[in-house]
Scaffold this motif. Structure first.
Motif, short mmCIF file in Angstrom:
data_model
loop_
_atom_site.label_atom_id
_atom_site.label_comp_id
_atom_site.label_asym_id
_atom_site.label_seq_id
_atom_site.Cartn_x
_atom_site.Cartn_y
_atom_site.Cartn_z
N LEU A 44 0.83 -1.20 0.00
CA LEU A 44 0.00 0.00 0.00
C LEU A 44 0.87 1.25 0.00
O LEU A 44 0.62 2.20 -0.76
CB LEU A 44 -0.92 0.00 1.22
N GLU A 48 1.19 4.31 -2.83
CA GLU A 48 0.97 5.72 -2.54
C GLU A 48 2.20 6.56 -2.88
O GLU A 48 2.07 7.70 -3.36
CB GLU A 48 0.57 5.89 -1.08
N ALA A 280 -7.73 1.93 4.03
CA ALA A 280 -7.17 1.36 2.81
C ALA A 280 -6.67 -0.07 3.03
O ALA A 280 -6.84 -0.94 2.17
CB ALA A 280 -6.03 2.24 2.31
N GLU A 283 -9.58 -2.55 3.13
CA GLU A 283 -10.05 -2.89 1.78
C GLU A 283 -9.10 -3.89 1.12
O GLU A 283 -9.55 -4.85 0.47
CB GLU A 283 -10.17 -1.63 0.94
N ARG A 284 -7.82 -3.69 1.30
CA ARG A 284 -6.83 -4.56 0.67
C ARG A 284 -6.85 -5.97 1.27
O ARG A 284 -6.71 -6.96 0.56
CB ARG A 284 -5.44 -3.93 0.82
#
Length: 370
Positions: A44, A48, A280, A283-284
């Motif tokens: 993640l 980003e 986030a 969700e991952r």
């Protein structure tokens, strides 16, 4: 990446990727769920960083290697990653594995930012090449010992498997508890069954049992045996290494998964950055992220800032550890020389003692904070 990597220290301007090696346990006997959470955090943060322009216009790329909780495999992976020209190595969850990786990185002059492993002696001698985000074992486990005393436990049994990590934890507990009137009773799990552990607990009249053993086995079998033994109805079980943090624990044990306090490295409240990352990561992962996922994210956040500010030369990265000041998901991250610790250390990530709520094992209760 299909093109040959740049030699160590080179800083090409052709847009080729800046590579970071990632050491992660993704297969048994490694703690796979921890590895998946660690990798999710790493990935993640890389996404980003690249969405924000990468490292001086160059994309950041993870080169992932599965350590499978094997120290020799980890050391060989560090050798391979060094040859591939990675700017730094990151990750690892298992302390004994991280120690092997740190020793090899130190020998090769390859920066290593350790995400999750806590063993105090990560390297035998002080090194400039290695830094660590996770709190040292002595720090976290002393906080856990204070929690035990505060909860009224002075006769504490430890069911321990042979391991440098478990032996170190037992020593920390004994050294911290003994001057305060506490007693630590060692149960050798290389010689005892789960049923025999119950007999030992009853014979020694221990009020607490700490699970210094692997997950899922023999930890799950011990929990089930103790829960079903009427003699031990008042015995508290604990798992300072964090086994109950992960969803698999609740799936395997159901209601028996609750009320087993463990160490977790999260603040009481996440910052706005931490809350955004939590969403986030959820969700991952398709589940609530563990503290290990946040450690993965913070690892890349630190390395990206160092690489942006100091370039991809390995020596300059190592020289930058004491100058790091990065907003992480769990607080401001800075490294220092800490007494008794041989690597650059974030002193300290927040430490909590937490358990799963008996009324709702999917909910965590904070019992103590250090």
């Amino acid at each position: 990446m299909n093109t040959p990597p740049s030699p160590p220290g080179a800083e090409p301007t052709d847009g080729s990727a800046v590579q970071i090696g990632a050491l992660v346990p993704l297969t048994r006997p490694g703690w796979v769920e921890a590895g998946q959470h660690l990798l999710a955090g790493l990935e993640l943060a890389v996404r980003e960083v690249n969405d924000a322009g990468g490292i001086a216009g160059r994309p950041l790329e993870l080169v992932v290697r599965d350590t499978a909780a094997d120290p020799q495999r980890a050391a060989a992976a560090v050798d391979e990653l060094a040859r591939l020209g990675v700017a730094a190595v990151a990750g690892e969850y298992h302390s004994v594995v991280a120690r092997a990786a740190a020793a090899r990185a130190d020998a090769l002059g390859l920066p290593f930012l350790c995400s999750s492993a806590v063993l105090d002696a990560l390297t035998e001698q002080p090194t400039e090449w290695v830094a660590r985000l996770a709190p040292a074992q002595s720090h976290g486990w002393q906080i856990y010992a204070d929690f035990l005393l505060g909860a009224g436990h002075s006769r504490i049994a430890v069911a321990a498997q042979p391991s440098v990590y478990w032996a170190s934890g037992t020593r920390i507990l004994r050294d911290h508890l003994a001057p305060r009137g506490g007693t630590v009773i060692e149960l050798d799990m290389s010689a005892l069954t789960s049923t025999a552990v119950c007999d030992e607990l009853a014979d020694h009249r221990a009020s607490a049992l700490l699970l210094l053993v692997g997950h899922p086995e023999p930890a799950v079998s011990i929990v089930k045996a103790v829960r079903r033994d009427e003699r031990l109805a008042n015995v508290m079980m604990g798992a300072p290494a964090g086994q109950p943090e992960f969803a698999e624990w609740a799936k395997l044990l159901g209601d028996d998964s609750a009320a087993i306090p463990f160490l977790r490295y999260l603040p009481e409240r996440l910052s706005p950055l931490g809350a955004r990352v939590e969403t986030a990561l959820s969700e991952r992962l398709a589940e609530a992220p563990s503290f290990v996922a946040f450690e993965g994210y913070d690892t890349v956040a630190v390395l990206a800032e160092v690489l942006r500010s100091h370039g991809v030369d390995r020596a300059r990265t190592a020289e930058a550890w004491p100058r790091v000041a990065v907003e992480g998901t769990r607080g401001q991250i800075q490294f220092s020389r800490t007494p008794g610790i041989s690597v650059w250390q974030w002193a300290w990530a927040p430490v909590q003692v937490v358990d799963r709520d008996p009324a709702d094992p999917d909910r965590f209760r904070v019992l103590h904070a250090g």
